[in-house]
Design an enzyme around this catalytic site. Structure first.
Site, PDB file in Angstrom:
ATOM      1  N   VAL A  70      -7.491 -11.378 -24.882  1.00 10.95           N
ATOM      2  CA  VAL A  70      -6.158 -11.154 -25.470  1.00 10.95           C
ATOM      3  C   VAL A  70      -5.484 -12.490 -25.757  1.00 10.95           C
ATOM      4  CG1 VAL A  70      -5.792  -8.879 -24.416  1.00 10.95           C
ATOM      5  CG2 VAL A  70      -5.004 -10.913 -23.229  1.00 10.95           C
ATOM      6  N   HIS A 113     -25.716  22.809   3.206  1.00 11.39           N
ATOM      7  CA  HIS A 113     -25.780  23.390   1.867  1.00 11.39           C
ATOM      8  C   HIS A 113     -24.798  24.553   1.764  1.00 11.39           C
ATOM      9  CE1 HIS A 113     -27.442  24.735  -1.926  1.00 11.39           C
ATOM     10  NE2 HIS A 113     -27.478  25.966  -1.436  1.00 11.39           N
ATOM     11  N   GLY A 131      -5.107  -8.726 -11.607  1.00 15.66           N
ATOM     12  CA  GLY A 131      -5.318  -9.260 -10.260  1.00 15.66           C
ATOM     13  C   GLY A 131      -4.023  -9.512  -9.514  1.00 15.66           C
ATOM     14  N   CYS A 164       0.836  -1.209   0.000  1.00 14.07           N
ATOM     15  CA  CYS A 164       0.000   0.000   0.000  1.00 14.07           C
ATOM     16  C   CYS A 164       0.870   1.258   0.000  1.00 14.07           C
ATOM     17  CB  CYS A 164      -0.924  -0.037   1.220  1.00 14.07           C
ATOM     18  SG  CYS A 164      -1.938   1.424   1.369  1.00 14.07           S
ATOM     19  N   GLY A 208      -6.897  -5.483 -18.701  1.00 10.57           N
ATOM     20  CA  GLY A 208      -7.631  -5.609 -17.437  1.00 10.57           C
ATOM     21  C   GLY A 208      -8.276  -4.284 -17.056  1.00 10.57           C
ATOM     22  N   GLU A 228     -10.593  -5.413 -21.830  1.00 15.14           N
ATOM     23  CA  GLU A 228     -11.216  -6.113 -20.702  1.00 15.14           C
ATOM     24  C   GLU A 228     -11.929  -7.360 -21.223  1.00 15.14           C
ATOM     25  OE1 GLU A 228     -11.545  -6.119 -17.236  1.00 15.14           O
ATOM     26  OE2 GLU A 228     -12.848  -7.832 -17.700  1.00 15.14           O
TER      27      GLU A 228
HETATM   28  P1  FAD Z   1       1.106  -5.986   1.857  1.00 20.18           P
HETATM   29  O1  FAD Z   1       0.847  -4.542   1.939  1.00 20.18           O
HETATM   30  O2  FAD Z   1       1.415  -6.572   0.520  1.00 20.18           O
HETATM   31  O3  FAD Z   1       2.283  -6.279   2.876  1.00 20.18           O
HETATM   32  C1  FAD Z   1       2.868  -7.525   2.975  1.00 20.18           C
HETATM   33  C2  FAD Z   1       4.294  -7.325   3.453  1.00 20.18           C
HETATM   34  O4  FAD Z   1       4.839  -8.587   3.785  1.00 20.18           O
HETATM   35  C3  FAD Z   1       5.200  -6.729   2.392  1.00 20.18           C
HETATM   36  O5  FAD Z   1       5.828  -5.586   2.898  1.00 20.18           O
HETATM   37  C4  FAD Z   1       6.203  -7.839   2.087  1.00 20.18           C
HETATM   38  O6  FAD Z   1       7.488  -7.332   1.806  1.00 20.18           O
HETATM   39  C5  FAD Z   1       6.193  -8.614   3.402  1.00 20.18           C
HETATM   40  N1  FAD Z   1       6.557 -10.026   3.286  1.00 20.18           N
HETATM   41  C6  FAD Z   1       6.045 -10.951   2.442  1.00 20.18           C
HETATM   42  N2  FAD Z   1       6.586 -12.158   2.708  1.00 20.18           N
HETATM   43  C7  FAD Z   1       7.441 -11.993   3.742  1.00 20.18           C
HETATM   44  C8  FAD Z   1       8.282 -12.878   4.472  1.00 20.18           C
HETATM   45  N3  FAD Z   1       8.316 -14.175   4.213  1.00 20.18           N
HETATM   46  N4  FAD Z   1       9.037 -12.362   5.464  1.00 20.18           N
HETATM   47  C9  FAD Z   1       8.987 -11.042   5.746  1.00 20.18           C
HETATM   48  N5  FAD Z   1       8.214 -10.170   5.097  1.00 20.18           N
HETATM   49  C10 FAD Z   1       7.444 -10.648   4.111  1.00 20.18           C
HETATM   50  N6  FAD Z   1      -6.014  -0.718  -1.354  1.00 20.18           N
HETATM   51  C11 FAD Z   1      -6.822   0.243  -0.855  1.00 20.18           C
HETATM   52  O7  FAD Z   1      -7.499   0.014   0.152  1.00 20.18           O
HETATM   53  N7  FAD Z   1      -6.898   1.487  -1.434  1.00 20.18           N
HETATM   54  C12 FAD Z   1      -6.200   1.785  -2.558  1.00 20.18           C
HETATM   55  O8  FAD Z   1      -6.289   2.904  -3.057  1.00 20.18           O
HETATM   56  C13 FAD Z   1      -5.364   0.795  -3.115  1.00 20.18           C
HETATM   57  N8  FAD Z   1      -4.640   1.055  -4.221  1.00 20.18           N
HETATM   58  C14 FAD Z   1      -3.805   0.102  -4.722  1.00 20.18           C
HETATM   59  C15 FAD Z   1      -3.080   0.393  -5.865  1.00 20.18           C
HETATM   60  C16 FAD Z   1      -2.225  -0.538  -6.396  1.00 20.18           C
HETATM   61  C17 FAD Z   1      -1.431  -0.206  -7.636  1.00 20.18           C
HETATM   62  C18 FAD Z   1      -2.067  -1.801  -5.735  1.00 20.18           C
HETATM   63  C19 FAD Z   1      -1.110  -2.815  -6.282  1.00 20.18           C
HETATM   64  C20 FAD Z   1      -2.787  -2.099  -4.606  1.00 20.18           C
HETATM   65  C21 FAD Z   1      -3.679  -1.169  -4.086  1.00 20.18           C
HETATM   66  N9  FAD Z   1      -4.442  -1.432  -2.954  1.00 20.18           N
HETATM   67  C22 FAD Z   1      -5.286  -0.472  -2.464  1.00 20.18           C
HETATM   68  C23 FAD Z   1      -4.390  -2.742  -2.268  1.00 20.18           C
HETATM   69  C24 FAD Z   1      -3.518  -2.655  -1.005  1.00 20.18           C
HETATM   70  O9  FAD Z   1      -2.236  -2.203  -1.345  1.00 20.18           O
HETATM   71  C25 FAD Z   1      -3.443  -4.023  -0.342  1.00 20.18           C
HETATM   72  O10 FAD Z   1      -4.737  -4.522  -0.133  1.00 20.18           O
HETATM   73  C26 FAD Z   1      -2.726  -3.941   0.996  1.00 20.18           C
HETATM   74  O11 FAD Z   1      -1.406  -3.482   0.820  1.00 20.18           O
HETATM   75  C27 FAD Z   1      -2.718  -5.308   1.682  1.00 20.18           C
HETATM   76  O12 FAD Z   1      -1.999  -5.238   2.873  1.00 20.18           O
HETATM   77  P2  FAD Z   1      -1.244  -6.524   3.468  1.00 20.18           P
HETATM   78  O13 FAD Z   1      -0.676  -6.083   4.764  1.00 20.18           O
HETATM   79  O14 FAD Z   1      -2.153  -7.687   3.428  1.00 20.18           O
HETATM   80  O15 FAD Z   1      -0.100  -6.847   2.411  1.00 20.18           O
END
Ligand code: FAD
Length: 473
Positions: free
Chosen positions: A245, A452, A279, A42, A188, A211
């Site tokens: 595609v 308003h 995805g 994020c 996509g 899409e």
């Molecule tokens: P992550 O944020 O992916 O964090 C997982 C962490 O675990 C990472 O830092 C990784 O390095 C670490 N890790 C993985 N394996 C290991 C390991 N074995 N040992 C140590 N560390 C490890 N969501 C929204 O709500 N609003 C938005 O506007 C939005 N915009 C987005 C735009 C894009 C381009 C993308 C790709 C995603 C977006 N998202 C958005 C989705 C959002 O980023 C994710 O849902 C969110 O980051 C999930 O959080 P998480 O903690 O599950 O995983």
């Protein structure tokens, strides 16, 4: 020497670091293991950088349109390196903030790759965690009472559309571009694809979205996806739905071209670069799940409503468990999991109460059921819709496309879903989220006075429109 903890969290993304803060406030001795940077996808490759670029694109477009406000400017010029610098400085500020929060909460952070070794005599329930340290030092061994897996996700691609760093990118590479292409194909038309389409079109890039499904934004209410399609076309984005595609047809020479089957015929699309946004895949590999009884199905870790895996002292939250892969979902799941392991009595996260936002221009946001989901679930629905064109503040802003749509149950008046497209709706959806949590009826939403002139008047009017009582429409 092995370190003992009440909780070790694998992954310091939005889910992991928020869970760590809640755990520390609950008095749990907590460690986070992070292989890259605290803040995760994020902060570094998702929400924040994409919104920073979207904001620059919006300012660029608005500057070009300043004439309608009576402001004459010379032709604005885009300095994309400065745009990227601004994005990075926002990330750096927030990254420092998260690091500070870890210190404040006395949460130990291990910079390295964590792996579950499975139950042992030291940790018969939650298993030992080994951390391969980024600095090359000897592995750290952590002995936790509980483990929280929050390893997140990575971009998927299609076989045959391998990321090459030159022509084919995912959002990870696109966020690092130092120059903009003059044209791009986006494979996509989901949330990430549409945000990029909007941003790049506002920056002046020629965008084609391919899409596969009959609609872009397929999880949104159909009225929202139709309106978004109309608005994207208005800004010059070419959108082809029902496009399959054919990756094997990809040719890279002075740009990239690809064939797609559309309406039974094969068409060729050509551009400078291609962004694949099809995805995200959960990070379940190499983290030692094979040393546990944890179940992975359809590529994601399976949990109960409190995020316990098959190993009751090992929890999993966020993108790695699939579902709504959103930052605020990950953090709320993290809080719920930690409160559950600390013997609290948390409410599981209810997907019907989770707002989802799309930060394109126009923005879109929703909470609850779409109209077709409500009908599929057997509800007889009543619907109120109100256009921003009839809202004074939207005209003042110069952004009056879009509407608010409220869906209620005819039998009980219960609020089933709220869907919005238009200016600043991502900031307005929280009112609808609160209404869902409090189980408010549209009548109660309308009874809460909307000041308003504000954009939120569209919510009050749509709520009244559910029973035909809107004032300005
Ligand atoms: P992550 O944020 O992916 O964090 C997982 C962490 O675990 C990472 O830092 C990784 O390095 C670490 N890790 C993985 N394996 C290991 C390991 N074995 N040992 C140590 N560390 C490890 N969501 C929204 O709500 N609003 C938005 O506007 C939005 N915009 C987005 C735009 C894009 C381009 C993308 C790709 C995603 C977006 N998202 C958005 C989705 C959002 O980023 C994710 O849902 C969110 O980051 C999930 O959080 P998480 O903690 O599950 O995983």
């Amino acid at each position: 020497m092995a370190q003992e903890y009440d909780l070790v969290i694998l992954g310091g993304g939005t889910g992991g670091y928020v869970a760590a803060i809640r755990a520390s406030k609950l008095g749990l001795k907590t460690a986070v293991v992070e292989k890259r940077e605290l803040g995760g996808t994020c902060l570094h490759r998702g929400c924040i950088p994409s919104k920073a670029l979207l904001r620059s694109a919006e300012v660029f477009r608005q500057t070009k349109e300043a004439g309608q406000f009576g402001i004459t400017t010379s032709k604005p010029e885009l300095d994309f390196l400065k745009v990227q610098e601004r994005k990075q400085s926002i990330i750096d500020t927030l990254h420092k903030g998260v690091q500070g929060l870890m210190k404040k909460g006395k949460i130990d952070v291990y910079e390295g790759f964590g792996r579950i070794l499975g139950p042992s005599i030291f940790s018969p329930t939650a298993g030992t965690i080994s951390v391969e340290m980024n600095n090359g030092e000897e592995n750290e061994m952590l002995i936790p009472k509980n483990v929280l897996i929050a390893t997140g996700s990575k971009p998927k691609t299609l076989p045959g559309l391998e990321i090459d760093g030159e022509y084919i990118m995912t959002s990870d590479e696109a966020l690092q571009m130092d120059t903009l292409p003059s044209s791009i194909i986006i494979v996509g038309g989901g949330v990430i694809g549409i945000e990029w389409a909007s941003m790049l079109a506002d920056f002046g890039v020629k965008v084609t979205v391919l899409e596969y499904l009959p609609h872009i934004l397929p999880t949104e209410d159909e009225s929202i996806s139709r309106e978004m399609m109309k608005q994207m076309k208005k800004k010059g984005v070419s959108i082809v739905t029902g496009a399959k595609v054919l990756p094997d047809s990809t040719r890279k020479e002075d740009g990239i071209s690809i064939d797609a089957e559309v309406d039974g015929e094969t068409r060729t699309y050509k551009s400078d670069r291609m962004l694949v946004s099809v995805g995200r895949a959960a990070n379940v590999e190499n983290i030692g799940l094979e040393n546990t009884d944890i179940v992975v199905e359809n590529g994601v870790i399976q949990t109960n409503a409190f995020y316990q895996t098959k190993e009751s002292h090992m929890y999993a939250i966020g993108d790695v468990i699939g579902g709504m892969q959103l930052a605020h979902v990950a953090s709320h799941e993290g809080i719920t999991a930690v409160e559950h392991m600390a013997d609290g009595d948390p409410h599981p996260v209810d997907p019907e109460q989770v707002p989802t936002c799309i930060y394109s221009s126009p923005e879109a946001a929703s909470v609850g059921l779409t109209e077709s989901q409500a009908k599929e679930q057997g509800y007889e629905v009543k619907v109120g819709t109100f256009p921003f064109q009839a809202v004074g503040k939207a005209l003042v802003f110069g952004e009056s496309d879009g509407f608010v749509k409220i869906i209620a149950d005819k039998a009980t008046d219960d609020l089933l879903g709220v869907h919005m497209i238009g200016p600043h709706v991502t900031d307005m959806i929280s009112e609808a989220g609160l209404a869902k949590v409090l189980d408010a009826t549209p009548w109660e939403i309308a009874g809460s006075i909307h000041p308003h002139p504000t954009l939120s008047e569209a919510i009050g009017e749509a709520a009244m429109a559910v029973d035909g009582n809107q004032i300005h429409g």
